[in-house]
Design a protein around this motif. Structure first.
Motif, mmCIF file in Angstrom:
data_model
loop_
_atom_site.group_PDB
_atom_site.id
_atom_site.type_symbol
_atom_site.label_atom_id
_atom_site.label_comp_id
_atom_site.label_asym_id
_atom_site.label_seq_id
_atom_site.Cartn_x
_atom_site.Cartn_y
_atom_site.Cartn_z
ATOM 1 N N VAL A 77 0.816 -1.216 0.000
ATOM 2 C CA VAL A 77 0.000 0.000 0.000
ATOM 3 C C VAL A 77 0.848 1.264 0.000
ATOM 4 O O VAL A 77 0.486 2.252 -0.645
ATOM 5 C CB VAL A 77 -1.029 0.043 1.155
ATOM 6 N N HIS A 80 2.151 1.709 -3.524
ATOM 7 C CA HIS A 80 0.998 2.059 -4.359
ATOM 8 C C HIS A 80 0.661 3.538 -4.161
ATOM 9 O O HIS A 80 0.425 4.277 -5.126
ATOM 10 C CB HIS A 80 -0.182 1.171 -3.982
ATOM 11 N N LEU A 112 -0.786 -1.054 6.321
ATOM 12 C CA LEU A 112 -1.994 -1.870 6.226
ATOM 13 C C LEU A 112 -2.084 -2.764 7.448
ATOM 14 O O LEU A 112 -1.141 -3.478 7.778
ATOM 15 C CB LEU A 112 -1.969 -2.721 4.947
ATOM 16 N N ALA A 117 -6.213 0.474 5.549
ATOM 17 C CA ALA A 117 -4.972 1.186 5.253
ATOM 18 C C ALA A 117 -4.981 2.477 6.057
ATOM 19 O O ALA A 117 -5.990 3.193 6.078
ATOM 20 C CB ALA A 117 -4.875 1.489 3.767
ATOM 21 N N LEU A 144 -6.843 3.325 -3.051
ATOM 22 C CA LEU A 144 -6.468 2.215 -2.170
ATOM 23 C C LEU A 144 -7.600 1.211 -1.975
ATOM 24 O O LEU A 144 -7.352 0.018 -1.831
ATOM 25 C CB LEU A 144 -5.962 2.748 -0.829
ATOM 26 N N ARG A 147 -8.102 -1.846 -4.298
ATOM 27 C CA ARG A 147 -7.268 -3.031 -4.086
ATOM 28 C C ARG A 147 -8.096 -4.139 -3.423
ATOM 29 O O ARG A 147 -8.959 -3.852 -2.597
ATOM 30 C CB ARG A 147 -6.095 -2.693 -3.168
ATOM 31 N N VAL A 150 -7.719 -4.006 0.628
ATOM 32 C CA VAL A 150 -8.058 -2.811 1.405
ATOM 33 C C VAL A 150 -9.556 -2.567 1.319
ATOM 34 O O VAL A 150 -10.105 -2.434 0.228
ATOM 35 C CB VAL A 150 -7.302 -1.565 0.904
#
Length: 187
Positions: A77, A80, A112, A117, A144, A147, A150
């Protein structure tokens, strides 16, 4: 009617009346149960050679647009989020995509825990002149929560929960989902 027949009936009624749900004197906060909930936003498309989608939400006009980049593997995360902070690539900019993040939200990193997150935010400078915080926070939450690992995103500054604007203008310290920014996403 005999007392023998009346007593079991009264006992049954007494048991049924006593089996209710207790009522609280005041409303109480209900916690979200642990685990991910399927949402239309979650995507984990893998193609034949193992490449996956890395989802991003960028800004077009006054709304958020989901863009997927094909990558060899979905990064963590924090990585990302760093990719999101880098903004749209040249091809995405040619499509009219931009970002509200630089100068609006100063991100220090993300972690995370379970399916939440947590994004650490530093104080943004006063000289930025930006007023599109809703879009900036929406970009982070939307990206996020696309994903598969998440479900929601929490924000904190200096270790304390941070009030974050939602699409409806209200502020929340609770973890947010893409649904909080749905009004900013075209149908």
């Amino acid at each position: 009617m005999s007392r023998r027949r009346l007593l079991p009936g009264l006992l049954a009624v007494a048991l049924l009346v006593g089996c209710g749900v207790p009522v609280d004197d005041e409303p109480r906060l209900v916690q979200t149960p642990p685990g991910a909930f399927p949402t239309p936003a979650v995507s984990s498309t893998v193609d034949g050679d193992g490449r996956v989608d890395e989802p991003f939400c960028f800004v077009r006009d006054d709304g958020l647009v989901v863009v997927n980049r094909r990558v060899d593997g979905l990064p963590g995360v924090d990585t990302h989020l760093q990719h999101l902070l880098a903004g749209p690539g040249p091809g995405e900019r040619r499509q009219g995509l931009a970002t509200a993040l630089p100068g609006t939200v100063a991100v220090a990193g993300a972690t995370l825990a379970g399916t939440v997150a947590t994004v650490d935010v530093r104080q943004a400078g006063e000289e930025t002149g930006r007023n599109d915080e809703v879009l900036a926070f929406g970009q982070i939450v939307c990206s996020l929560t696309q994903r598969p690992d998440v479900y929601s995103v929490a924000f904190r500054r200096g270790g304390q929960p941070l009030e974050v604007p939602r699409a409806d203008g209200s502020l929340s310290v609770l973890p947010l989902t893409a649904a909080d920014y749905r009004p900013l996403m075209p149908r």
